[in-house]
Design an enzyme around this catalytic site. Sequence first.
Site, PDB file in Angstrom:
ATOM      1  N   THR A 128       0.856  -1.190   0.000  1.00  7.82           N
ATOM      2  CA  THR A 128       0.000   0.000   0.000  1.00  7.82           C
ATOM      3  C   THR A 128       0.887   1.232   0.000  1.00  7.82           C
ATOM      4  OG1 THR A 128      -0.030   0.093   2.382  1.00  7.82           O
ATOM      5  CG2 THR A 128      -1.796  -1.134   1.350  1.00  7.82           C
TER       6      THR A 128
ATOM      7  N   GLU B  41      -5.915  -3.495  -0.389  1.00  8.78           N
ATOM      8  CA  GLU B  41      -6.350  -4.564   0.527  1.00  8.78           C
ATOM      9  C   GLU B  41      -7.591  -5.302   0.035  1.00  8.78           C
ATOM     10  OE1 GLU B  41      -5.374  -1.565   1.318  1.00  8.78           O
ATOM     11  OE2 GLU B  41      -4.336  -1.481   3.243  1.00  8.78           O
TER      12      GLU B  41
ATOM     13  N   LYS C 138     -13.143  18.946  10.786  1.00 11.33           N
ATOM     14  CA  LYS C 138     -14.077  18.957  11.915  1.00 11.33           C
ATOM     15  C   LYS C 138     -14.331  20.391  12.343  1.00 11.33           C
ATOM     16  CE  LYS C 138     -12.663  14.413  13.404  1.00 11.33           C
ATOM     17  NZ  LYS C 138     -11.290  14.074  13.035  1.00 11.33           N
TER      18      LYS C 138
ATOM     19  N   TRP D 276     -18.895  17.384  10.817  1.00 10.57           N
ATOM     20  CA  TRP D 276     -17.895  17.021   9.831  1.00 10.57           C
ATOM     21  C   TRP D 276     -18.182  17.675   8.479  1.00 10.57           C
ATOM     22  CZ3 TRP D 276     -16.923  11.014  10.382  1.00 10.57           C
ATOM     23  CH2 TRP D 276     -16.360  10.778  11.650  1.00 10.57           C
TER      24      TRP D 276
HETATM   25  P1  AMP Z   1      -4.945   2.371  -2.478  1.00 16.23           P
HETATM   26  O1  AMP Z   1      -4.863   1.130  -1.695  1.00 16.23           O
HETATM   27  O2  AMP Z   1      -3.654   3.093  -2.606  1.00 16.23           O
HETATM   28  O3  AMP Z   1      -5.600   2.163  -3.802  1.00 16.23           O
HETATM   29  O4  AMP Z   1      -5.891   3.391  -1.677  1.00 16.23           O
HETATM   30  C1  AMP Z   1      -7.192   3.047  -1.260  1.00 16.23           C
HETATM   31  C2  AMP Z   1      -7.926   4.286  -0.820  1.00 16.23           C
HETATM   32  O5  AMP Z   1      -8.205   5.140  -1.939  1.00 16.23           O
HETATM   33  C3  AMP Z   1      -9.292   4.016  -0.234  1.00 16.23           C
HETATM   34  O6  AMP Z   1      -9.224   3.595   1.112  1.00 16.23           O
HETATM   35  C4  AMP Z   1      -9.981   5.365  -0.400  1.00 16.23           C
HETATM   36  O7  AMP Z   1      -9.598   6.286   0.619  1.00 16.23           O
HETATM   37  C5  AMP Z   1      -9.412   5.863  -1.702  1.00 16.23           C
HETATM   38  N1  AMP Z   1     -10.374   5.606  -2.787  1.00 16.23           N
HETATM   39  C6  AMP Z   1     -10.348   4.609  -3.684  1.00 16.23           C
HETATM   40  N2  AMP Z   1     -11.377   4.726  -4.558  1.00 16.23           N
HETATM   41  C7  AMP Z   1     -12.092   5.820  -4.195  1.00 16.23           C
HETATM   42  C8  AMP Z   1     -13.264   6.470  -4.703  1.00 16.23           C
HETATM   43  N3  AMP Z   1     -13.906   6.046  -5.772  1.00 16.23           N
HETATM   44  N4  AMP Z   1     -13.697   7.569  -4.043  1.00 16.23           N
HETATM   45  C9  AMP Z   1     -13.055   8.036  -2.957  1.00 16.23           C
HETATM   46  N5  AMP Z   1     -11.934   7.488  -2.457  1.00 16.23           N
HETATM   47  C10 AMP Z   1     -11.460   6.386  -3.051  1.00 16.23           C
END
Ligand code: AMP
Length: 539
Positions: A181, A324, A432, A437
């Site tokens: 990640t 994940e 906040k 929020w």
């Molecule tokens: P990653 O593992 O680097 O792909 O990051 C995952 C994170 O990206 C998620 O936990 C979200 O915070 C963000 N994310 C992924 N898709 C979206 C979406 N369509 N809208 C908003 N946030 C997203």
Amino acid sequence: MLIGGMQLDQQLVTTALVDHAAREHGAREIVTLWADGVEERSNWSAVHHMARQMAAALVRLGIKKGDRVATLAMNHLHHLVSWYGSAGAGAVLHTVNPRLFDEQLVYIINHAADRVLLFDRQFAPIVERLKPQLPTVEHFIQYDGQGDLGYRLFRDWIAAEDGHFEWLPIDERDACGLCYTSGTTGNPKGVLYQHRTNVLHAYALLQPDVFDMASRSNVLPVVPMFHANAWGLPYGCAAAGAKMVMSATNDAAALWRLIRNEKVTHSAGVPTVWLAMFADMDANGGDYGALKHVVIGGSAAPRAMIERLMLNNIRVAHAWGMTETSPIGTMGAMPHGWDDMSFDQQVDMVAKQGRVPFGVELRTVDDDDVVLPRDGKTSGRLQVRGLWIVQRYFQAEHDAADLDGWFDTGDVAILHPDGVMQITDRAKDVIKSGGEWISSIELENAAMGCPGVAEAAAVGVPHPKWDERPILLVVRKAGSDVSAEQIISHLSGAVAKWWLPDEIKFVDDLPHTATGKLLKRQLRDAYKDYRLASLDAAS
Ligand code: AMP
């Protein structure tokens, strides 16, 4: 016990996907635009053959079951071959993101104890620089270009094998992929995918409500193969027998050319990619070719982006997921009653993150872990579990999911009664104000709908009375002189009055993560002691 009468020995392994693609759709093309501008046409049958050559070559190197083989590469034929070649040798393909900082690269390659590193010529400087710090890597192999750097070339390496290789016996629960990640806090964490979870995920991708892929689809993943399994597309395309179009460069003009020339029907990428593509189209003209289905995910898709594509008769599927979650968690699809909705209602629907496919479950909980209602109003911490969700990070001592399988995503979301999920923020990014929020994502998206705004980021800054108040950092579109007043007036029609940013600051650019998301942590750090001008005026 009465055991069913069906075949028990069929394993859900990823090599079966490329076997199928080669057997049933062998002539379907795999097109690569290499970094040097050369185009190469191949097909699933050739991918299968090369993957078997590569598996044999790995075994000859002494790679054993479970050993990690890393890639530092963009999207191209050889990278695709490696997904299947490594799996067929029982190895684990570790896709490394070349945009990470040196320290992160060194950390994850050492943590994964990679034995082989396959890399693109364009990343040779990274390899040269970091080599002394990568003691576990025994073999460096160059994917493209000539042999002038002294590394073994991928083509020559596999050409020594005849390709008559039987995949090594693999259990469906064996690991086959590793992806770290981006790590917003602490060290990056590795997610270790299994054959079984990847195959189930590939099945899910094909569905009409997910990627809607068929053998006639021509798919261009703009999402890089090092970003969360390339959203499963290299597996899904093999299952469908679709044509794949891959680009080793992210140059917008080159991508448009591929889309038009190769009659691309499906594409997928993060919002920043589409912003760059639109900017290129605005400057140089051109059309959308045969594009019918665009998946946007990785961060929230701005409404203006969705509208633009939909007005051009392109279906936009807004996806939410994480490394994940393999990564598909939810996908926006046209719900029952879609045809009776107004265009605005349709865009509202697409702007939310959609529903889960079979195999994934969601819930939201409050700070005391009490499960919240799916009422379309209450927001809480989003948790997920299912057939392709992480249980434990690579080499971690404890599970990442709880005893019932629920994994806390770190996102804040609202669940609607119809099952549609709406991300309101990352838990850390929520602003906040006065105990309530403010969704930074909603503010940003609303701002990006204002003509003249190219990109926007909302961050909370300290306020003595309200705790935090939002400010908005804005990058103007080239040639625009949009003013703060115009943006505020645009926002007034879109968000509650108390959400309006206290200040708007114009910046030349905004920082992004290695996967193209706004780097909020850096912005929060930069503005954590920011003093609002209104406070000085009031004192
Ligand atoms: P990653 O593992 O680097 O792909 O990051 C995952 C994170 O990206 C998620 O936990 C979200 O915070 C963000 N994310 C992924 N898709 C979206 C979406 N369509 N809208 C908003 N946030 C997203």
